[in-house]
Structure formats: C-alpha cells, structure tokens
Design a protein around this motif. Structure first.
Motif, PDB file in Angstrom:
ATOM      1  N   PRO A  60       0.823  -1.217   0.000  1.00 33.66           N
ATOM      2  CA  PRO A  60       0.000   0.000   0.000  1.00 33.66           C
ATOM      3  C   PRO A  60       0.860   1.272   0.000  1.00 33.66           C
ATOM      4  N   HIS A  61       2.059   1.198   0.598  1.00 32.96           N
ATOM      5  CA  HIS A  61       2.937   2.379   0.587  1.00 32.96           C
ATOM      6  C   HIS A  61       3.303   2.754  -0.850  1.00 32.96           C
ATOM      7  N   THR A  62       3.686   1.736  -1.646  1.00 38.48           N
ATOM      8  CA  THR A  62       4.037   2.059  -3.045  1.00 38.48           C
ATOM      9  C   THR A  62       2.795   2.512  -3.802  1.00 38.48           C
ATOM     10  N   ALA A  63       1.637   1.969  -3.434  1.00 37.24           N
ATOM     11  CA  ALA A  63       0.402   2.404  -4.109  1.00 37.24           C
ATOM     12  C   ALA A  63       0.187   3.901  -3.870  1.00 37.24           C
ATOM     13  N   LEU A  64       0.534   4.362  -2.667  1.00 40.84           N
ATOM     14  CA  LEU A  64       0.376   5.798  -2.364  1.00 40.84           C
ATOM     15  C   LEU A  64       1.329   6.640  -3.198  1.00 40.84           C
ATOM     16  N   GLU A  65       2.565   6.140  -3.341  1.00 35.69           N
ATOM     17  CA  GLU A  65       3.524   6.877  -4.177  1.00 35.69           C
ATOM     18  C   GLU A  65       3.049   6.909  -5.624  1.00 35.69           C
ATOM     19  N   PHE A  66       2.483   5.779  -6.044  1.00 31.94           N
ATOM     20  CA  PHE A  66       1.966   5.707  -7.417  1.00 31.94           C
ATOM     21  C   PHE A  66       0.787   6.674  -7.596  1.00 31.94           C
ATOM     22  N   LEU A  67      -0.045   6.785  -6.562  1.00 29.27           N
ATOM     23  CA  LEU A  67      -1.171   7.731  -6.618  1.00 29.27           C
ATOM     24  C   LEU A  67      -0.649   9.159  -6.818  1.00 29.27           C
ATOM     25  N   ALA A  68       0.397   9.505  -6.061  1.00 30.03           N
ATOM     26  CA  ALA A  68       0.948  10.861  -6.181  1.00 30.03           C
ATOM     27  C   ALA A  68       1.463  11.090  -7.605  1.00 30.03           C
ATOM     28  N   LEU A  69       2.139  10.068  -8.147  1.00 24.93           N
ATOM     29  CA  LEU A  69       2.664  10.189  -9.513  1.00 24.93           C
ATOM     30  C   LEU A  69       1.511  10.339 -10.517  1.00 24.93           C
ATOM     31  N   ALA A  70       0.477   9.523 -10.334  1.00 27.32           N
ATOM     32  CA  ALA A  70      -0.663   9.562 -11.264  1.00 27.32           C
ATOM     33  C   ALA A  70      -1.353  10.922 -11.203  1.00 27.32           C
ATOM     34  N   GLN A  71      -1.470  11.487  -9.998  1.00 24.59           N
ATOM     35  CA  GLN A  71      -2.116  12.794  -9.874  1.00 24.59           C
ATOM     36  C   GLN A  71      -1.258  13.880 -10.529  1.00 24.59           C
ATOM     37  N   GLN A  72       0.061  13.717 -10.343  1.00 22.60           N
ATOM     38  CA  GLN A  72       0.987  14.678 -10.940  1.00 22.60           C
ATOM     39  C   GLN A  72       0.884  14.633 -12.475  1.00 22.60           C
ATOM     40  N   CYS A  73       0.858  13.419 -13.034  1.00 20.50           N
ATOM     41  CA  CYS A  73       0.864  13.278 -14.495  1.00 20.50           C
ATOM     42  C   CYS A  73      -0.508  13.579 -15.097  1.00 20.50           C
ATOM     43  N   ALA A  74      -1.563  13.107 -14.457  1.00 19.05           N
ATOM     44  CA  ALA A  74      -2.880  13.149 -15.114  1.00 19.05           C
ATOM     45  C   ALA A  74      -3.774  14.250 -14.568  1.00 19.05           C
ATOM     46  N   GLY A  75      -3.443  14.804 -13.411  1.00 18.81           N
ATOM     47  CA  GLY A  75      -4.274  15.870 -12.826  1.00 18.81           C
ATOM     48  C   GLY A  75      -5.728  15.437 -12.743  1.00 18.81           C
ATOM     49  N   PRO A  76      -6.653  16.297 -13.189  1.00 20.45           N
ATOM     50  CA  PRO A  76      -8.083  15.979 -13.048  1.00 20.45           C
ATOM     51  C   PRO A  76      -8.548  14.854 -13.973  1.00 20.45           C
ATOM     52  N   LEU A  77      -7.662  14.408 -14.874  1.00 22.30           N
ATOM     53  CA  LEU A  77      -8.075  13.300 -15.753  1.00 22.30           C
ATOM     54  C   LEU A  77      -8.142  11.971 -14.988  1.00 22.30           C
ATOM     55  N   LEU A  78      -7.481  11.923 -13.848  1.00 22.79           N
ATOM     56  CA  LEU A  78      -7.503  10.688 -13.054  1.00 22.79           C
ATOM     57  C   LEU A  78      -8.856  10.595 -12.345  1.00 22.79           C
ATOM     58  N   THR A  79      -9.689   9.647 -12.769  1.00 19.53           N
ATOM     59  CA  THR A  79     -11.038   9.582 -12.201  1.00 19.53           C
ATOM     60  C   THR A  79     -11.260   8.349 -11.330  1.00 19.53           C
ATOM     61  N   GLY A  80     -10.335   7.403 -11.341  1.00 25.40           N
ATOM     62  CA  GLY A  80     -10.519   6.232 -10.478  1.00 25.40           C
ATOM     63  C   GLY A  80      -9.177   5.722 -10.002  1.00 25.40           C
ATOM     64  N   PHE A  81      -9.104   5.342  -8.720  1.00 26.78           N
ATOM     65  CA  PHE A  81      -7.857   4.766  -8.202  1.00 26.78           C
ATOM     66  C   PHE A  81      -8.239   3.832  -7.059  1.00 26.78           C
ATOM     67  N   GLU A  82      -8.435   2.573  -7.417  1.00 25.52           N
ATOM     68  CA  GLU A  82      -8.937   1.578  -6.470  1.00 25.52           C
ATOM     69  C   GLU A  82      -7.831   0.592  -6.128  1.00 25.52           C
ATOM     70  N   ILE A  83      -7.755   0.195  -4.875  1.00 29.80           N
ATOM     71  CA  ILE A  83      -6.737  -0.794  -4.489  1.00 29.80           C
ATOM     72  C   ILE A  83      -7.410  -2.114  -4.089  1.00 29.80           C
ATOM     73  N   MET A  84      -6.736  -3.219  -4.424  1.00 32.91           N
ATOM     74  CA  MET A  84      -7.252  -4.542  -4.048  1.00 32.91           C
ATOM     75  C   MET A  84      -6.051  -5.389  -3.658  1.00 32.91           C
ATOM     76  N   SER A  85      -6.139  -6.059  -2.530  1.00 31.01           N
ATOM     77  CA  SER A  85      -5.015  -6.909  -2.144  1.00 31.01           C
ATOM     78  C   SER A  85      -5.072  -8.209  -2.949  1.00 31.01           C
ATOM     79  N   ASP A  86      -3.940  -8.903  -2.986  1.00 32.93           N
ATOM     80  CA  ASP A  86      -3.866 -10.165  -3.714  1.00 32.93           C
ATOM     81  C   ASP A  86      -4.944 -11.137  -3.223  1.00 32.93           C
ATOM     82  N   PHE A  87      -5.170 -11.158  -1.902  1.00 28.97           N
ATOM     83  CA  PHE A  87      -6.149 -12.114  -1.359  1.00 28.97           C
ATOM     84  C   PHE A  87      -7.557 -11.818  -1.902  1.00 28.97           C
TER      85      PHE A  87
END
Ligand code: FAD
Length: 478
Positions: free
Chosen positions: A238-265
C-alpha cells in the motif's frame, strides 16, 4: 379490505388509504416483506404499513398524518443501504415510506449542466438520462441498478468517481424536502453560488432520513468524456500504491477519475468463487491498483498520457507490472474484478466489515499496524482489504481462518476486532463510516467516537427539526 381501528396507528393507516389510495398502502405480510429486511439480511423489522406515495404532495399528506397520529416514519429508497438505515424496528409501530413511485425526471438543463430528478429515480436511470443529453452523471456504485438518488443523497454515497467528482453531496445543488410536520420545502435551486444563510440542503444530505423525506433534487452534470482508459497495475505494498497515486495525480491531474486498491487475497477470493474472472497477471502480486483516466479530448491523447505515466512508474520501480484495457469489454472485465470482491467475500461466508477512512497519507501505516494487531488477536484471520485508495477509504474486512466456522468466528471476534480497527482509525484521525453511513449498525460507534459537543449539536438540530422524534428513530442518533 376492512380495517378495525383500535389504536391511533390504525387510524393513521386508514387515513393513508384516503390520502394515497388503497393500492399504495401495503399491510399484507406477503406484500410488506421485501421492505422489512435490509440488503445484507442483517436486520428484519415490522411495520404497521408500507406506504408508497406517488407525488411530493402525497408524501406531505402522509407525513402530516403521521405527525398528527404520532407514528414514526422510516423512509426507504432502493433498500440497498449497508447500515440498516431503511429497516424499521421490530415493534410494528413504525411505517415505511417508500419513495420508489416518485420516479420522474422533472428537467434536464444542458446549459446549466443540471438534472432535476425525483427521489425514487434509480441511479442508473439518472446516468442514462444524462448520457442521452451528452452529459455525464458521475456517481457510480455497484448498487446503481437498484439504489435511488434519494437514498444516495440520504447516505451521501461515495462510489468510484469521488476522487474526481466528489461524493453525492458535492454533486447536489438543490433539494425538495418534506418536513416531519408535512410541509414542503422547495429548495430546488440550480445555483452554483448561493450564500444566503444556513445551508439546509447540506443538513438533509447524509441525514439518513432522520430529519425529513427528500422528494426531489437538482444534481450537477459534467461533460461526457471522449475516452476512458482503464488499467491494472501490480505493486508491492500500500505504501508504493500511495507513491503511485501521487505520480498519477501529478501526471494526469483531473483526468484521473478512479484509483482503487485490491489486495492479492481479494483477487484470489474472486478467482475462487468466480473462476470466469481471470487473474490479470502471470505472477501473483501483493497489491493491484485499478486506475482510470477520463479524457475530454481523445482516446489517443489519453493513451499517450497514460503511457508516459506508466513508463515513469515502471522505470522508478513503483509498479511491477501493468495491463491496459484495449477495449470496452476489457475495461468492463477489470471493473468486474473489483466489483466482485464483496460478492466473492459473501460466498466465502460471514465476515466482519469496516468501511473506514483515514487521511490518504496514513493508509499504508494504518493497514500495516491494524493487520498486525488483528493477526495477534485472531490468529489465521484473513484480511479482505480493498477500496477507494484515492479517497482514503478502505473496505477493511476480516474473514474467518481458512476452513473455519465463519458464524462462530463472527460471534467470538466481531466486538474485539471492531474495537481494534476503530481505535486505530481514531488514532489516525479517521472515521468509522466513510460512505455507508451510520444507520442502526453504527449508532454505538457514533456515541463512542464523536465528541460530547458534536453529539449535543446534532441532537439540537434533530430536536429543532423533528421535535417528536418521528423521523427514522433509532438511526444515526440513539
Ligand atoms: P435505502 O437503502 O433505501 O436507504 C438508505 C438510507 O437513506 C436509510 O436511512 C433511509 O431511511 C434513507 N432514505 C432513503 N431514501 C430517502 C429519502 N428519499 N429521503 C430521506 N431519507 C431516505 N455506498 C457507497 O457510498 N459507495 C459504494 O461504492 C457502495 N457500493 C454498494 C454496493 C452494493 C452491492 C450495495 C448493495 C450497496 C452499496 N453502497 C455503496 C451502499 C449505498 O449507500 C446504497 O447503495 C445507496 O446509496 C442507498 O440508496 P437506496 O435508495 O438503496 O437507499
């Protein structure tokens, strides 16, 4: 049918026959049954009648009668709520008021980007009407084929588009409400700016039917995106998912409309119970993020932006692997994986559910600490953790150990595990109910975690608007 009048309640039911027509006053147990049990089958109540008014005036007539006869009212929309808010108590003294027949679209104004709908319009229908006018109504959740816009407003529902468009409250401009005294407040304003005193609209939104019955609303529309790109990305934690979220927001701005996390289980459970839904990667990965970009320009523009973003994510080692949907069908298949998690979980057996939110920056630490505390308290318990990471909202659910007796597990562990989860949520400055509301399920948590002052202020509002306590008693506030 003849009615014997032996109580004020009977007199109320008889008066309702005149007010809304006998066909819409249900008292036969066979007819009332579908309205008396909640979607999760956790609560079953009783009612002196299920009333189905067809207009705002009829709702007003029913509430006026209920006020005169002091009969408590339980508003109900699609009955898909997850906190037992639409289920009456077991006394048989309350009446359910279903708004399902208030199902007209009153207006759609493409220039003002608004749609005015009655409370009983099904969410998917609101979306459809918007699409027909080349507009987007962005509220979207798995119950959209049955839940109503009135229920969405009353629970301030969230869903999958909150990151970009906000929750139901942020999509609402105006309301029409029938008060517990049977008066009609016409607050159907279609204004984006209106600073004229206390915001009554925001009081009724999220009140779960405890202050009045919402009968219609003006909702905001948005431009229909020209293209959507959906992808799944595999990550280590989940920590890397948060970093990825920051990157996605930086790159896509308001175009990012969904960011859902699901564990392997979560995905393994989906694969077990719905084998037709394929695991999307060759290797298992600890966390999968489903992300979506919505672009008003073109598909080519969305894809090139997406590729740049993924290049950076892969190069920096944040993302281990990724698949991008090449068609609408594949995009649907990705969302199917996400939406089948609650269903797969139900197939696996009873479980302990938590719909929590913490500040987004704390999610990784919250999961780590809470997972460890639960593993220590209930060895072998399986965590089903997924949710709207972009909103800081997790469905943090606990399943019995593999092969264990789910019912016995629930009986033994529900109370202590709830306490562990909610104490951690509290420590991380979060909430015990992010989007499902309080209903009757979480009344004790509200008493426990809200400050005395906050509860006193809430009680003052309740007493001012509903002095006889007739609106959905026992829900939200005890
Ligand atoms: P009901 O269940 O009928 O009522 C819910 C509450 O609102 C009750 O307290 C009721 O008294 C009150 N109410 C209903 N109508 C009115 C009215 N007109 N005036 C005043 N009070 C009223 N929620 C999310 O936020 N995000 C999700 O992603 C999500 N996913 C879901 C997935 C599934 C499969 C299911 C079953 C539910 C999900 N939910 C989700 C729960 C969600 O809150 C409800 O689906 C929906 O918002 C409730 O609408 P409803 O019409 O069914 O309301």
């Amino acid at each position: 049918m003849t009615y014997t009048i032996s109580s004020d309640r009977d007199a109320f039911v008889v008066a309702c026959l005149d007010a809304i027509g006998a066909a819409h006053v249900l008292t036969d147990p066979h007819d009332t049954a579908p309205f008396l049990t909640d979607w999760r089958r956790r609560y079953t109540g009783a009612a002196c009648a299920v009333l189905r008014p067809g207009t705002t005036q009829e709702v007003a007539a029913v509430l006026k009668l209920a006020n005169e006869h002091r009969v408590a009212i339980v508003p109900q929309g699609g009955n898909t709520g997850l906190a037992g808010g639409a289920t009456p108590d077991v006394t048989g003294r309350q009446a359910v008021v279903s708004v399902a027949r208030l199902n007209r679209v009153r207006a759609l104004d493409p220039h003002n980007n608004t749609i005015t709908v009655e409370a009983g319009v099904i969410l998917a229908e609101v979306q459809r009407h918007a699409r027909q006018a080349d507009r987007l109504f962005p509220l979207s959740l798995a119950a959209e084929g049955s839940c109503t816009i009135g229920g969405n407003l009353a629970t301030n529902a969230g869903g999958t588009g909150v990151l970009r468009y906000g929750n139901t409250r942020e999509l609402c401009l105006g309301l029409e409400v029938v008060t517990p005294q049977g008066e009609i407040w016409d607050g159907l304003r279609a204004l984006r700016k209106d600073n004229t005193g206390y915001d009554l609209r925001d009081l009724y939104i999220g009140a779960e039917g405890t202050l009045g019955v919402i009968t219609a609303a003006v909702m905001k529309l948005h431009p229909l995106p020209a293209a959507r790109v959906t992808a799944l990305a595999a990550l280590a934690s989940p920590h890397t998912a948060l970093e990825f979220l920051a990157l996605a927001q930086q790159c896509a701005g308001p175009l990012l409309t969904g960011f859902e996390i699901m564990s392997d289980f979560c995905l393994r459970l989906v694969g077990k119970h719905y084998p037709q839904l394929r695991y999307p990667f060759d290797q298992p990965h600890a966390q999968i993020v489903l992300l979506e970009l919505s672009d008003n320009e073109s598909e080519a523009h969305a894809r090139s932006l997406f590729e740049r973003m993924m290049e950076q994510a892969l190069e920096s080692g944040l993302v281990e692997d990724a698949v991008v949907a090449e068609s609408l069908a594949q995009s649907r298949a990705f969302w199917d994986l996400r939406e089948h998690i609650p269903l797969a979980q139900a197939e696996e057996g009873l479980n302990i559910k938590h719909d929590i939110a913490v500040p987004i920056s704390r999610i990784g630490t919250f999961i780590e600490e809470t997972d460890a505390a639960i593993a220590a308290a209930a060895p072998g318990a399986r965590m089903v953790t997924f949710g709207h990471l972009g909103d800081g909202n997790l469905h943090y659910n606990v399943q019995a150990p593999e092969g264990g007796d789910a019912r016995a597990f629930l009986a033994q562990y529900q109370a202590p595990l709830n306490r562990i989860v909610y104490e951690n949520v509290h420590r991380h400055l979060g909430t015990f109910s992010a989007e499902h509301g309080v209903g009757q399920l979480k009344v004790d948590e509200l008493t426990h975690y809200k400050s005395d002052l906050e509860i006193r202020l809430m009680r003052a509002i309740k007493a001012a608007l509903d002095p006889h306590g007739l609106m959905n008693p026992g829900k939200v506030l005890r």
